[in-house]
Design a protein around this motif. Sequence first.
Motif, PDB file in Angstrom:
ATOM      1  N   ARG A  19       0.828  -1.194   0.000  1.00  0.00           N
ATOM      2  CA  ARG A  19       0.000   0.000   0.000  1.00  0.00           C
ATOM      3  C   ARG A  19       0.862   1.243   0.000  1.00  0.00           C
ATOM      4  O   ARG A  19       1.877   1.284   0.684  1.00  0.00           O
ATOM      5  N   ARG A  20       0.450   2.238  -0.732  1.00  0.00           N
ATOM      6  CA  ARG A  20       1.196   3.480  -0.760  1.00  0.00           C
ATOM      7  C   ARG A  20       1.004   4.192   0.569  1.00  0.00           C
ATOM      8  O   ARG A  20      -0.108   4.373   1.037  1.00  0.00           O
ATOM      9  N   LYS A  21       2.129   4.599   1.168  1.00  0.00           N
ATOM     10  CA  LYS A  21       2.060   5.282   2.450  1.00  0.00           C
ATOM     11  C   LYS A  21       1.769   6.757   2.230  1.00  0.00           C
ATOM     12  O   LYS A  21       2.248   7.368   1.290  1.00  0.00           O
ATOM     13  N   ILE A  22       0.984   7.306   3.125  1.00  0.00           N
ATOM     14  CA  ILE A  22       0.575   8.700   3.011  1.00  0.00           C
ATOM     15  C   ILE A  22       1.262   9.501   4.107  1.00  0.00           C
ATOM     16  O   ILE A  22       1.344   9.069   5.251  1.00  0.00           O
ATOM     17  N   CYS A  23       1.749  10.670   3.766  1.00  0.00           N
ATOM     18  CA  CYS A  23       2.448  11.527   4.721  1.00  0.00           C
ATOM     19  C   CYS A  23       1.472  11.987   5.804  1.00  0.00           C
ATOM     20  O   CYS A  23       0.466  12.629   5.510  1.00  0.00           O
ATOM     21  N   THR A  24       1.778  11.666   7.055  1.00  0.00           N
ATOM     22  CA  THR A  24       0.894  12.036   8.159  1.00  0.00           C
ATOM     23  C   THR A  24       0.892  13.547   8.386  1.00  0.00           C
ATOM     24  O   THR A  24      -0.104  14.102   8.837  1.00  0.00           O
ATOM     25  N   PHE A  25       2.003  14.203   8.076  1.00  0.00           N
ATOM     26  CA  PHE A  25       2.062  15.653   8.246  1.00  0.00           C
ATOM     27  C   PHE A  25       1.194  16.363   7.206  1.00  0.00           C
ATOM     28  O   PHE A  25       0.574  17.382   7.499  1.00  0.00           O
ATOM     29  N   CYS A  26       1.153  15.841   5.978  1.00  0.00           N
ATOM     30  CA  CYS A  26       0.299  16.427   4.947  1.00  0.00           C
ATOM     31  C   CYS A  26      -1.173  16.204   5.282  1.00  0.00           C
ATOM     32  O   CYS A  26      -2.011  17.083   5.062  1.00  0.00           O
ATOM     33  N   GLU A  74      14.082   7.053  11.219  1.00  0.00           N
ATOM     34  CA  GLU A  74      13.542   6.083  10.275  1.00  0.00           C
ATOM     35  C   GLU A  74      13.556   6.673   8.866  1.00  0.00           C
ATOM     36  O   GLU A  74      13.440   7.885   8.680  1.00  0.00           O
ATOM     37  N   ALA A  75      13.686   5.804   7.888  1.00  0.00           N
ATOM     38  CA  ALA A  75      13.752   6.228   6.490  1.00  0.00           C
ATOM     39  C   ALA A  75      12.367   6.607   5.977  1.00  0.00           C
ATOM     40  O   ALA A  75      11.343   6.198   6.525  1.00  0.00           O
ATOM     41  N   ARG A  76      12.347   7.395   4.908  1.00  0.00           N
ATOM     42  CA  ARG A  76      11.082   7.788   4.283  1.00  0.00           C
ATOM     43  C   ARG A  76      10.307   6.595   3.777  1.00  0.00           C
ATOM     44  O   ARG A  76       9.081   6.569   3.818  1.00  0.00           O
ATOM     45  N   ARG A  77      11.024   5.588   3.278  1.00  0.00           N
ATOM     46  CA  ARG A  77      10.345   4.391   2.771  1.00  0.00           C
ATOM     47  C   ARG A  77       9.531   3.722   3.857  1.00  0.00           C
ATOM     48  O   ARG A  77       8.476   3.172   3.611  1.00  0.00           O
ATOM     49  N   LYS A  78      10.064   3.747   5.072  1.00  0.00           N
ATOM     50  CA  LYS A  78       9.403   3.056   6.177  1.00  0.00           C
ATOM     51  C   LYS A  78       8.270   3.880   6.786  1.00  0.00           C
ATOM     52  O   LYS A  78       7.221   3.343   7.125  1.00  0.00           O
ATOM     53  N   THR A  79       8.479   5.185   6.938  1.00  0.00           N
ATOM     54  CA  THR A  79       7.482   6.015   7.602  1.00  0.00           C
ATOM     55  C   THR A  79       6.427   6.543   6.648  1.00  0.00           C
ATOM     56  O   THR A  79       5.310   6.820   7.064  1.00  0.00           O
ATOM     57  N   GLY A  80       6.774   6.733   5.379  1.00  0.00           N
ATOM     58  CA  GLY A  80       5.821   7.244   4.406  1.00  0.00           C
ATOM     59  C   GLY A  80       5.709   8.755   4.405  1.00  0.00           C
ATOM     60  O   GLY A  80       4.744   9.302   3.888  1.00  0.00           O
ATOM     61  N   VAL A  81       6.672   9.452   4.999  1.00  0.00           N
ATOM     62  CA  VAL A  81       6.650  10.909   5.044  1.00  0.00           C
ATOM     63  C   VAL A  81       7.167  11.455   3.707  1.00  0.00           C
ATOM     64  O   VAL A  81       8.094  10.899   3.123  1.00  0.00           O
ATOM     65  N   CYS A  82       6.569  12.546   3.240  1.00  0.00           N
ATOM     66  CA  CYS A  82       7.024  13.124   1.984  1.00  0.00           C
ATOM     67  C   CYS A  82       8.389  13.787   2.181  1.00  0.00           C
ATOM     68  O   CYS A  82       8.818  14.039   3.299  1.00  0.00           O
ATOM     69  N   SER A  83       9.064  14.098   1.081  1.00  0.00           N
ATOM     70  CA  SER A  83      10.434  14.596   1.166  1.00  0.00           C
ATOM     71  C   SER A  83      10.509  15.954   1.857  1.00  0.00           C
ATOM     72  O   SER A  83      11.435  16.226   2.615  1.00  0.00           O
ATOM     73  N   LYS A  84       9.537  16.801   1.622  1.00  0.00           N
ATOM     74  CA  LYS A  84       9.529  18.121   2.252  1.00  0.00           C
ATOM     75  C   LYS A  84       9.441  17.997   3.773  1.00  0.00           C
ATOM     76  O   LYS A  84      10.194  18.633   4.512  1.00  0.00           O
TER      77      LYS A  84
END
Length: 112
Positions: free
Chosen positions: A36-43, A69-79
């Motif tokens: 499943r595609r992870k969605i940025c919780t901050f967004c 944790e890496a972005r791949r694992k947390t699903g946070v966007c790059s910004k």
Amino acid sequence: MTTERPASPGPRPAGPGGPRPAAGGGRPPLPRFYARRKICTFCVDKVKHIDYKDVGRLRRFISDRSKMEARRKTGVCSKHQRALSRAIKRARILALIPFSPDHRMPGGGYAA
């Protein structure tokens, strides 16, 4: 007494799954599950600024070995990942978050 193997035993008999498809033929096997595609919780929460004093939120993005944790694992966007790493580093410098998992706090206790 010499035991010689035949040069070509011929076609193999079909196994329990039936005959094997020809090399390169057919379609590729389907994956067992879809990631499943992870969605940025901050967004999703519409966070404008990640606060370094919000330790409860920052701890969710740190492993048990006190690593980010890496972005791949947390699903946070790059910004937000850049802002998150900046906030974690600031919180570490101010001793709100430990640098290492076995870090002793100044009062004699352990960082929780």
